[in-house]
Design a protein around this motif. Structure first.
Motif, PDB file in Angstrom:
ATOM      1  N   HIS A 296      -3.671  -5.281 -13.028  1.00  0.00           N
ATOM      2  CA  HIS A 296      -4.233  -4.127 -12.303  1.00  0.00           C
ATOM      3  C   HIS A 296      -3.155  -3.097 -11.980  1.00  0.00           C
ATOM      4  O   HIS A 296      -3.376  -1.893 -12.137  1.00  0.00           O
ATOM      5  CB  HIS A 296      -4.887  -4.655 -11.017  1.00  0.00           C
ATOM      6  N   ASP A 297      -2.010  -3.536 -11.508  1.00  0.00           N
ATOM      7  CA  ASP A 297      -0.944  -2.614 -11.073  1.00  0.00           C
ATOM      8  C   ASP A 297       0.412  -3.272 -11.205  1.00  0.00           C
ATOM      9  O   ASP A 297       0.559  -4.469 -10.911  1.00  0.00           O
ATOM     10  CB  ASP A 297      -1.094  -2.302  -9.580  1.00  0.00           C
ATOM     11  N   LEU A 298       1.368  -2.467 -11.588  1.00  0.00           N
ATOM     12  CA  LEU A 298       2.790  -2.808 -11.462  1.00  0.00           C
ATOM     13  C   LEU A 298       3.461  -1.559 -10.945  1.00  0.00           C
ATOM     14  O   LEU A 298       3.335  -0.491 -11.559  1.00  0.00           O
ATOM     15  CB  LEU A 298       3.380  -3.192 -12.825  1.00  0.00           C
ATOM     16  N   ALA A 299       4.139  -1.650  -9.815  1.00  0.00           N
ATOM     17  CA  ALA A 299       4.834  -0.472  -9.278  1.00  0.00           C
ATOM     18  C   ALA A 299       6.074  -0.916  -8.520  1.00  0.00           C
ATOM     19  O   ALA A 299       6.081  -1.963  -7.865  1.00  0.00           O
ATOM     20  CB  ALA A 299       3.924   0.329  -8.355  1.00  0.00           C
ATOM     21  N   LEU A 300       7.098  -0.090  -8.617  1.00  0.00           N
ATOM     22  CA  LEU A 300       8.326  -0.297  -7.857  1.00  0.00           C
ATOM     23  C   LEU A 300       8.548   0.921  -6.969  1.00  0.00           C
ATOM     24  O   LEU A 300       8.238   2.056  -7.379  1.00  0.00           O
ATOM     25  CB  LEU A 300       9.534  -0.445  -8.793  1.00  0.00           C
TER      26      LEU A 300
ATOM     27  N   LEU B 167       3.210   5.895  -3.463  1.00  0.00           N
ATOM     28  CA  LEU B 167       4.350   6.557  -4.118  1.00  0.00           C
ATOM     29  C   LEU B 167       4.254   6.447  -5.642  1.00  0.00           C
ATOM     30  O   LEU B 167       4.610   7.370  -6.369  1.00  0.00           O
ATOM     31  CB  LEU B 167       5.664   5.913  -3.654  1.00  0.00           C
ATOM     32  N   GLY B 168       3.770   5.305  -6.124  1.00  0.00           N
ATOM     33  CA  GLY B 168       3.754   5.055  -7.563  1.00  0.00           C
ATOM     34  C   GLY B 168       2.564   5.668  -8.276  1.00  0.00           C
ATOM     35  O   GLY B 168       2.644   5.976  -9.466  1.00  0.00           O
ATOM     36  N   PHE B 169       1.469   5.803  -7.540  1.00  0.00           N
ATOM     37  CA  PHE B 169       0.233   6.298  -8.168  1.00  0.00           C
ATOM     38  C   PHE B 169      -0.346   7.444  -7.330  1.00  0.00           C
ATOM     39  O   PHE B 169      -1.443   7.312  -6.774  1.00  0.00           O
ATOM     40  CB  PHE B 169      -0.787   5.160  -8.301  1.00  0.00           C
ATOM     41  N   PRO B 170       0.377   8.565  -7.249  1.00  0.00           N
ATOM     42  CA  PRO B 170      -0.101   9.660  -6.384  1.00  0.00           C
ATOM     43  C   PRO B 170      -1.453  10.213  -6.810  1.00  0.00           C
ATOM     44  O   PRO B 170      -2.180  10.761  -5.973  1.00  0.00           O
ATOM     45  CB  PRO B 170       1.009  10.720  -6.509  1.00  0.00           C
TER      46      PRO B 170
ATOM     47  N   PRO C 212       9.221  -5.917   0.708  1.00  0.00           N
ATOM     48  CA  PRO C 212       8.814  -5.632  -0.669  1.00  0.00           C
ATOM     49  C   PRO C 212       9.373  -4.297  -1.178  1.00  0.00           C
ATOM     50  O   PRO C 212       9.337  -3.296  -0.474  1.00  0.00           O
ATOM     51  CB  PRO C 212       7.291  -5.572  -0.588  1.00  0.00           C
ATOM     52  N   ARG C 213       9.883  -4.322  -2.399  1.00  0.00           N
ATOM     53  CA  ARG C 213      10.330  -3.092  -3.075  1.00  0.00           C
ATOM     54  C   ARG C 213       9.442  -2.803  -4.286  1.00  0.00           C
ATOM     55  O   ARG C 213       9.626  -1.799  -4.961  1.00  0.00           O
ATOM     56  CB  ARG C 213      11.771  -3.253  -3.573  1.00  0.00           C
ATOM     57  N   GLY C 214       8.528  -3.705  -4.571  1.00  0.00           N
ATOM     58  CA  GLY C 214       7.629  -3.511  -5.694  1.00  0.00           C
ATOM     59  C   GLY C 214       6.588  -4.608  -5.689  1.00  0.00           C
ATOM     60  O   GLY C 214       6.683  -5.578  -4.925  1.00  0.00           O
ATOM     61  N   TYR C 215       5.581  -4.442  -6.543  1.00  0.00           N
ATOM     62  CA  TYR C 215       4.519  -5.457  -6.588  1.00  0.00           C
ATOM     63  C   TYR C 215       3.863  -5.462  -7.955  1.00  0.00           C
ATOM     64  O   TYR C 215       3.933  -4.489  -8.717  1.00  0.00           O
ATOM     65  CB  TYR C 215       3.474  -5.206  -5.489  1.00  0.00           C
ATOM     66  N   LEU C 216       3.236  -6.571  -8.257  1.00  0.00           N
ATOM     67  CA  LEU C 216       2.369  -6.724  -9.444  1.00  0.00           C
ATOM     68  C   LEU C 216       1.104  -7.432  -8.986  1.00  0.00           C
ATOM     69  O   LEU C 216       1.180  -8.420  -8.230  1.00  0.00           O
ATOM     70  CB  LEU C 216       3.081  -7.532 -10.538  1.00  0.00           C
TER      71      LEU C 216
ATOM     72  N   ALA D 173       0.840  -1.212   0.000  1.00  0.00           N
ATOM     73  CA  ALA D 173       0.000   0.000   0.000  1.00  0.00           C
ATOM     74  C   ALA D 173       0.870   1.255   0.000  1.00  0.00           C
ATOM     75  O   ALA D 173       0.533   2.252  -0.659  1.00  0.00           O
ATOM     76  CB  ALA D 173      -0.938  -0.015   1.206  1.00  0.00           C
ATOM     77  N   ARG D 174       2.016   1.224   0.703  1.00  0.00           N
ATOM     78  CA  ARG D 174       2.911   2.399   0.706  1.00  0.00           C
ATOM     79  C   ARG D 174       3.541   2.605  -0.668  1.00  0.00           C
ATOM     80  O   ARG D 174       3.674   3.736  -1.140  1.00  0.00           O
ATOM     81  CB  ARG D 174       4.011   2.219   1.766  1.00  0.00           C
TER      82      ARG D 174
END
Ligand SMILES: CC(C)(COP(=O)(O)OP(=O)(O)OC[C@H]1O[C@@H](n2cnc3c(N)ncnc32)[C@H](O)[C@@H]1OP(=O)(O)O)[C@@H](O)C(=O)NCCC(=O)NCCS
Length: 158
Positions: A82-86, A15-18, A48-52, A10-11
């Motif tokens: 749905h999401d990919l963010a690092l 950061l990735g999708f403000p 975790p440093r990122g997620y998909l 969630a954090r």
């Protein structure tokens, strides 16, 4: 991804999708519905440093932002990314291709004909490099606008 990763996910999402807030409960919901499509990139310390996050959805459709889903659609016909963010500190290391290719391989093996996503943050060129193409569909225009002016629906055939 496991339940223990959700606070960090969630954090990273904030950061990735403000401009596209989605809360921890949204990720908890998707993890419960499709754990096999939820991944984290773990650092050496395991954090975790990122997620998909991906799950089956209807083609030429996208779930509303920051909304819980009761069940995956029975008439799903694509694997929806749905999401990919690092985390910003983890970017630029070439970490995205391995997980996108893993998702594509697993979705293809499971019989899904395509991956689909809504590109935001001007990321359409990034996704084109991962094999996705923009699909222009006037019927989706109103829904896409709720994701922002730069949102593009994209498909990668498997
Ligand atoms: C999108 C995101 C995951 C890319 O992470 P990354 O660590 O830069 O990705 P990789 O290192 O695997 O790939 C980087 C390559 O993609 C390119 N790239 C990254 N973002 C891009 C964009 N928005 N448009 C075009 N190319 C992009 C980089 O220039 C780089 O190219 P190079 O290999 O020629 O140097 C990261 O920027 C992020 O988390 N952004 C916030 C969330 C987001 O926007 N997600 C996608 C929106 S749907």
């Amino acid at each position: 991804m496991t339940a223990a990763d959700l606070d960090a996910v969630a954090r990273i999402a904030v950061l990735g999708f403000p401009d596209h807030f989605e809360g921890r409960d949204c990720f908890e919901n998707r993890l419960a519905l499709n754990p096999g499509g939820c991944f984290v990139l773990a650092g050496e310390d395991g954090r975790p440093r990122g997620y998909l996050v991906a799950y089956p959805w209807r083609a030429e459709s996208a779930p509303a932002l920051n909304t819980l889903i009761e069940a995956l659609p029975a008439d799903a016909d694509v694997m929806y990314l749905h999401d990919l963010a690092l985390h910003p500190e983890a970017r630029g290391g070439g970490w995205t291709a391995p997980i996108v290719e893993r998702l594509a391989a697993e979705a293809k093996a499971a019989g899904w004909p395509a991956l689909a996503l809504v590109a935001v943050n001007d990321a359409a060129p990034f996704w084109e490099r991962h094999g996705f193409q923009v699909v222009e569909n006037p019927a989706m225009a109103a829904k896409l606008r709720t994701y922002g002016p730069d949102a593009r629906y994209m498909l990668r055939r498997l």
